[in-house]
Design an enzyme around this catalytic site. Structure first.
Site, PDB file in Angstrom:
ATOM      1  N   GLN A   7       0.834  -1.205   0.000  1.00 17.81           N
ATOM      2  CA  GLN A   7       0.000   0.000   0.000  1.00 17.81           C
ATOM      3  C   GLN A   7       0.871   1.258   0.000  1.00 17.81           C
ATOM      4  O   GLN A   7       1.907   1.301   0.640  1.00 17.81           O
ATOM      5  CB  GLN A   7      -0.927  -0.011   1.218  1.00 17.81           C
ATOM      6  CG  GLN A   7      -1.964  -1.116   1.123  1.00 17.81           C
ATOM      7  CD  GLN A   7      -3.039  -0.994   2.173  1.00 17.81           C
ATOM      8  OE1 GLN A   7      -3.969  -0.199   2.068  1.00 17.81           O
ATOM      9  NE2 GLN A   7      -2.942  -1.806   3.212  1.00 17.81           N
ATOM     10  N   SER A  10       4.883  -6.111   2.559  1.00 15.65           N
ATOM     11  CA  SER A  10       3.571  -6.070   3.216  1.00 15.65           C
ATOM     12  C   SER A  10       2.510  -6.751   2.337  1.00 15.65           C
ATOM     13  O   SER A  10       2.625  -7.940   2.048  1.00 15.65           O
ATOM     14  CB  SER A  10       3.216  -4.612   3.549  1.00 15.65           C
ATOM     15  OG  SER A  10       2.066  -4.548   4.352  1.00 15.65           O
ATOM     16  N   LEU A  11       1.505  -6.023   1.870  1.00 16.16           N
ATOM     17  CA  LEU A  11       0.494  -6.595   0.978  1.00 16.16           C
ATOM     18  C   LEU A  11       1.138  -7.271  -0.238  1.00 16.16           C
ATOM     19  O   LEU A  11       0.651  -8.291  -0.737  1.00 16.16           O
ATOM     20  CB  LEU A  11      -0.466  -5.484   0.541  1.00 16.16           C
ATOM     21  CG  LEU A  11      -1.616  -5.733  -0.434  1.00 16.16           C
ATOM     22  CD1 LEU A  11      -1.214  -5.675  -1.883  1.00 16.16           C
ATOM     23  CD2 LEU A  11      -2.363  -7.045  -0.154  1.00 16.16           C
ATOM     24  N   ARG A  21      -9.047  -9.020   4.170  1.00 16.86           N
ATOM     25  CA  ARG A  21      -7.957  -8.607   5.064  1.00 16.86           C
ATOM     26  C   ARG A  21      -8.035  -7.102   5.316  1.00 16.86           C
ATOM     27  O   ARG A  21      -7.907  -6.630   6.450  1.00 16.86           O
ATOM     28  CB  ARG A  21      -6.616  -8.971   4.418  1.00 16.86           C
ATOM     29  CG  ARG A  21      -5.362  -8.547   5.192  1.00 16.86           C
ATOM     30  CD  ARG A  21      -4.129  -8.984   4.396  1.00 16.86           C
ATOM     31  NE  ARG A  21      -2.861  -8.672   5.033  1.00 16.86           N
ATOM     32  CZ  ARG A  21      -2.110  -7.604   4.773  1.00 16.86           C
ATOM     33  NH1 ARG A  21      -2.532  -6.697   3.886  1.00 16.86           N
ATOM     34  NH2 ARG A  21      -0.952  -7.423   5.371  1.00 16.86           N
ATOM     35  N   HIS A  74       0.983  -3.631  10.909  1.00  9.69           N
ATOM     36  CA  HIS A  74       2.202  -4.234  11.465  1.00  9.69           C
ATOM     37  C   HIS A  74       2.517  -3.775  12.888  1.00  9.69           C
ATOM     38  O   HIS A  74       3.666  -3.535  13.233  1.00  9.69           O
ATOM     39  CB  HIS A  74       3.401  -3.986  10.531  1.00  9.69           C
ATOM     40  CG  HIS A  74       3.105  -4.306   9.105  1.00  9.69           C
ATOM     41  ND1 HIS A  74       2.774  -5.568   8.679  1.00  9.69           N
ATOM     42  CD2 HIS A  74       3.035  -3.510   8.006  1.00  9.69           C
ATOM     43  CE1 HIS A  74       2.520  -5.536   7.378  1.00  9.69           C
ATOM     44  NE2 HIS A  74       2.669  -4.305   6.949  1.00  9.69           N
ATOM     45  N   GLN A 124       2.492 -11.446  10.155  1.00 11.10           N
ATOM     46  CA  GLN A 124       2.892 -10.248   9.412  1.00 11.10           C
ATOM     47  C   GLN A 124       1.973  -9.062   9.727  1.00 11.10           C
ATOM     48  O   GLN A 124       2.407  -7.915   9.702  1.00 11.10           O
ATOM     49  CB  GLN A 124       2.880 -10.547   7.908  1.00 11.10           C
ATOM     50  CG  GLN A 124       3.440  -9.445   7.045  1.00 11.10           C
ATOM     51  CD  GLN A 124       2.575  -9.185   5.814  1.00 11.10           C
ATOM     52  OE1 GLN A 124       1.381  -8.948   5.929  1.00 11.10           O
ATOM     53  NE2 GLN A 124       3.184  -9.224   4.649  1.00 11.10           N
TER      54      GLN A 124
END
Length: 315
Positions: free
Chosen positions: A14, A95-96, A120, A204, A253
């Site tokens: 993101q 991340s994503l 999510r 996170h 994560q």
């Protein structure tokens, strides 16, 4: 695609999204629209139209951003493949972007992953009401200094290191007030800059534990296959083969830091000298230049950048 030992492909998370993203690539490669059509079918709304004609506010809603970026990474990956790009020996995503890497490695079916990351996003937004949490980038301090600043403030209000992105660049996350206090403390400790990030959820960090519990339940309904290409995961900088271990790393994560600096270091230890960023933009390419300028990093997001990367492979 022929396998070589020194190429890795990476996928952004993101923050890389923008209205009109991949429009030029879609004009030259029908597979881009076809990929978004697949995603739209899984989601039940027109994802391509949202990314091209929607509002920034709609695109930046995390349950929209996540599938939009996953589709973008998968589309560029397919274009790379179609264009004769080399097969990488390693994959990773920030991340994503880790979900995109797992899709491209053949671990998760694309349609399953699209609905999974939309949910999510929803879990993340529902875990922390809008405005309650925040993220900020701290520039110019050592990793351990940022950790110490956060530990000194954390109590009833939570703030912690969320992304170890590059040398001297750490993102923090937590309750808005605690993040603001940490920004001020970081500046007092000698940080060059402390910048609030335009995000709707504090990823996170411990505030995402509730979302992680919901994600754990949802993951049990999804079939994971063996990876065709190894994926280095964010949370422990390891390549997992067992489905349950990959799922566990995805759950953790959500509330533990992204160890991107170490991920790139691990790639170098595995002989990687070239990296291609597949997605809309060049955020990760910029981070890699901060990490180690000797690494050959290129972003692929439009016909010109694709051609430049293909030409480099052929030299």
């Amino acid at each position: 695609m022929t396998n070589i030992n020194n190429l890795a492909i990476i996928f952004p998370g993101q923050g890389s999204q923008s209205l009109g993203m991949l429009s030029a690539l879609a004009e030259s490669f029908p597979v881009v629209r076809a990929t978004y059509d697949e995603a739209s079918q899984a989601l039940g709304f027109d994802l391509w139209r949202l990314t091209q004609e929607g509002s920034e506010q709609e695109l930046n809603r995390t349950e929209h951003t996540q599938p939009a970026l996953l589709a973008a990474g998968q589309a560029v990956w397919r274009v790379w493949d179609e264009s004769g790009g080399e097969q990488p020996s390693l994959l990773a995503g920030h991340s994503l972007g880790e979900y995109t890497a797992l899709v491209c490695a053949g671990v998760i079916d694309f349609s399953d992953a699209i609905t999974l990351v939309a949910e999510r996003g929803k879990y993340m937004q529902e875990a922390v009401p809008h405005g309650t949490g925040a993220m900020a980038a701290i520039l110019g301090l050592k990793d351990e200094q940022v950790v110490e600043v956060c530990q000194a403030i954390s109590g009833e209000q939570i703030v912690s290191a969320a992304n170890f992105n590059a040398t001297g660049q750490v993102v923090i996350a937590g309750h808005t007030k605690a993040v603001q206090q940490a920004m001020a403390s970081a500046k007092q400790a000698g940080a060059k800059r402390a910048i609030m990030l335009p995000v709707s959820v504090p990823s996170h960090c411990a505030l995402m534990k509730q979302a992680a519990d919901r994600l754990a339940t949802r993951l049990q309904s999804i079939t994971f296959s063996n990876a065709n290409i190894p994926v280095i995961q964010n949370v422990d900088v390891e390549q997992h083969t067992a489905a349950q271990d990959i799922k566990q790393a995805l759950i953790q994560q959500l509330y533990q830091p992204v160890r991107w600096l170490e991920t790139i270091g691990k790639m170098q230890n595995n002989g990687i000298t070239q990296l291609i960023e597949c997605g809309p933009g060049k955020v990760l390419t910029g981070l890699i230049k901060r990490i180690d300028r000797s690494l050959d990093a290129l972003a692929v997001y439009d016909p010109a950048s694709l051609q430049a990367a293909i030409d480099k492979q052929q030299r």
